[in-house]
Design an enzyme around this catalytic site. Sequence first.
Site, PDB file in Angstrom:
ATOM      1  N   THR A 182       0.822  -1.204   0.000  1.00 48.16           N
ATOM      2  CA  THR A 182       0.000   0.000   0.000  1.00 48.16           C
ATOM      3  C   THR A 182       0.861   1.262   0.000  1.00 48.16           C
ATOM      4  O   THR A 182       1.948   1.259   0.560  1.00 48.16           O
ATOM      5  CB  THR A 182      -0.871  -0.027   1.267  1.00 48.16           C
ATOM      6  OG1 THR A 182      -1.789  -1.091   1.137  1.00 48.16           O
ATOM      7  CG2 THR A 182      -1.615   1.262   1.496  1.00 48.16           C
ATOM      8  N   ARG A 210     -13.674  -7.885  -0.666  1.00 55.37           N
ATOM      9  CA  ARG A 210     -13.007  -7.600   0.606  1.00 55.37           C
ATOM     10  C   ARG A 210     -12.467  -6.155   0.609  1.00 55.37           C
ATOM     11  O   ARG A 210     -11.831  -5.714  -0.331  1.00 55.37           O
ATOM     12  CB  ARG A 210     -11.872  -8.589   0.823  1.00 55.37           C
ATOM     13  CG  ARG A 210     -11.084  -8.359   2.125  1.00 55.37           C
ATOM     14  CD  ARG A 210      -9.870  -7.484   1.898  1.00 55.37           C
ATOM     15  NE  ARG A 210      -9.038  -7.358   3.094  1.00 55.37           N
ATOM     16  CZ  ARG A 210      -7.978  -6.573   3.164  1.00 55.37           C
ATOM     17  NH1 ARG A 210      -7.595  -5.854   2.135  1.00 55.37           N
ATOM     18  NH2 ARG A 210      -7.281  -6.492   4.275  1.00 55.37           N
ATOM     19  N   GLY A 212     -10.223  -3.394   2.861  1.00 60.45           N
ATOM     20  CA  GLY A 212      -9.273  -3.295   3.975  1.00 60.45           C
ATOM     21  C   GLY A 212      -9.420  -1.990   4.737  1.00 60.45           C
ATOM     22  O   GLY A 212     -10.463  -1.319   4.676  1.00 60.45           O
ATOM     23  N   ASP A 213      -8.371  -1.641   5.439  1.00 60.94           N
ATOM     24  CA  ASP A 213      -8.398  -0.435   6.280  1.00 60.94           C
ATOM     25  C   ASP A 213      -8.183   0.852   5.493  1.00 60.94           C
ATOM     26  O   ASP A 213      -8.645   1.922   5.903  1.00 60.94           O
ATOM     27  CB  ASP A 213      -7.300  -0.543   7.349  1.00 60.94           C
ATOM     28  CG  ASP A 213      -5.909  -0.683   6.715  1.00 60.94           C
ATOM     29  OD1 ASP A 213      -5.740  -1.561   5.842  1.00 60.94           O
ATOM     30  OD2 ASP A 213      -5.012   0.097   7.071  1.00 60.94           O
ATOM     31  N   GLY A 234      -0.417  -2.243   6.266  1.00 56.50           N
ATOM     32  CA  GLY A 234      -0.241  -3.489   7.006  1.00 56.50           C
ATOM     33  C   GLY A 234      -1.445  -4.383   6.807  1.00 56.50           C
ATOM     34  O   GLY A 234      -2.247  -4.172   5.900  1.00 56.50           O
ATOM     35  N   GLY A 236      -4.826  -5.306   7.041  1.00 54.68           N
ATOM     36  CA  GLY A 236      -5.942  -4.395   7.256  1.00 54.68           C
ATOM     37  C   GLY A 236      -6.901  -4.770   8.367  1.00 54.68           C
ATOM     38  O   GLY A 236      -7.375  -3.889   9.099  1.00 54.68           O
TER      39      GLY A 236
HETATM   40  N1  ASP Z   1      -3.651  -2.312   4.553  1.00 51.80           N
HETATM   41  C1  ASP Z   1      -3.877  -2.884   3.250  1.00 51.80           C
HETATM   42  C2  ASP Z   1      -5.102  -3.744   3.292  1.00 51.80           C
HETATM   43  O1  ASP Z   1      -5.303  -4.474   4.235  1.00 51.80           O
HETATM   44  C3  ASP Z   1      -2.753  -3.687   2.755  1.00 51.80           C
HETATM   45  C4  ASP Z   1      -1.425  -2.994   2.769  1.00 51.80           C
HETATM   46  O2  ASP Z   1      -1.157  -2.131   3.605  1.00 51.80           O
HETATM   47  O3  ASP Z   1      -0.604  -3.310   1.903  1.00 51.80           O
HETATM   48  O4  ASP Z   1      -5.840  -3.714   2.337  1.00 51.80           O
END
Ligand code: ASP
Length: 316
Positions: A182, A210, A212-213, A234, A236
């Site tokens: 990310t 799905r 994520g965060d 990270g 998520g």
């Molecule tokens: N945080 C992101 C997610 O869970 C993934 C990442 O940080 O690479 O979608």
Amino acid sequence: MQKISLAIHGGAGTILKEDMTPDLEKAFLEGLEDALAAGYAILEAGGSSANAVKAAVVSLEDNILFNAGRGAVFTKDGVQEMDAAIMEGNALAAGAVAGVRNIRNPIELASAVMLNSNHVLLSGKGANDFAGKQGFTLETDEYFFSQFRYDQWKQMHETDHYALDHSQQQSAGLLKDKKFGTVGAVACDSKGNIAAATSTGGMTNKPYGRIGDSPLIGIGTYANNKTCAISCTGHGEPFIKAVAAYDVSCLMEYKGMSLPEAMNEVVNNKLLQLEGEGGMIGVDANGHTALLFNSAGMYRGARSSDGISFVRIYGE
Ligand code: ASP
């Protein structure tokens, strides 16, 4: 005098020097330098923190090495579904998109949601339709393709392995490849306004739909001039449970912690308790930046008017 500053990340995870070639390392560092240059030029010219974080993130989205825009990871179905969010700390304006496809720069679309709609978060087909109305042109699937992400996905796609699986057995095959790519940026401009932006392809082999965060305001992305602007990266799901970015803001607002203290509490205590691997970057309205992670490495960099300028990859 108001300090201007910019911090960026290109993902956190098991990023180890022994897994890297000198050429790849150089390419990552150049990609980070380019993004810093793009965002910082806007701040130096008196531009807003929102435009600076957007420019830095666009540069990382266009770079095939990072898991956002071009080079985003493959879902279980073998396509790219991307999430992005942007927030301004002065008026708490925010815009986000989730599960968008074929959008070259999802952060531009998130910004269009913030500026040109009455909403904060648009997802899937609704977000893609909004993009059409806003005059965004779509890129082909080939534009987003990268051999590296494809090979990563191929190793996994016929299994039930994806990063949501936490049991030892199921995640065993993933451990070596736990990289999160990310991208994100936080900035403080010459007026003392702060902003945050985050963009991602999510996690390799993630199931259809799905989210994520990253596109969730207060979790992967948050900005408030009273406290901080934060962009996370990270795994998520634990970040969502920890309400990570807003928790940093709350610790500053209600407990009087400094930015690094609050980030340390969330990254090295609260997230670890939830097995939340990753990191975050932050800035406050005085232009102080902090970059923190509990994983082996995080692609990252920062530049500010008091002479700080660096790009780094590994823990130290
Ligand atoms: N945080 C992101 C997610 O869970 C993934 C990442 O940080 O690479 O979608």
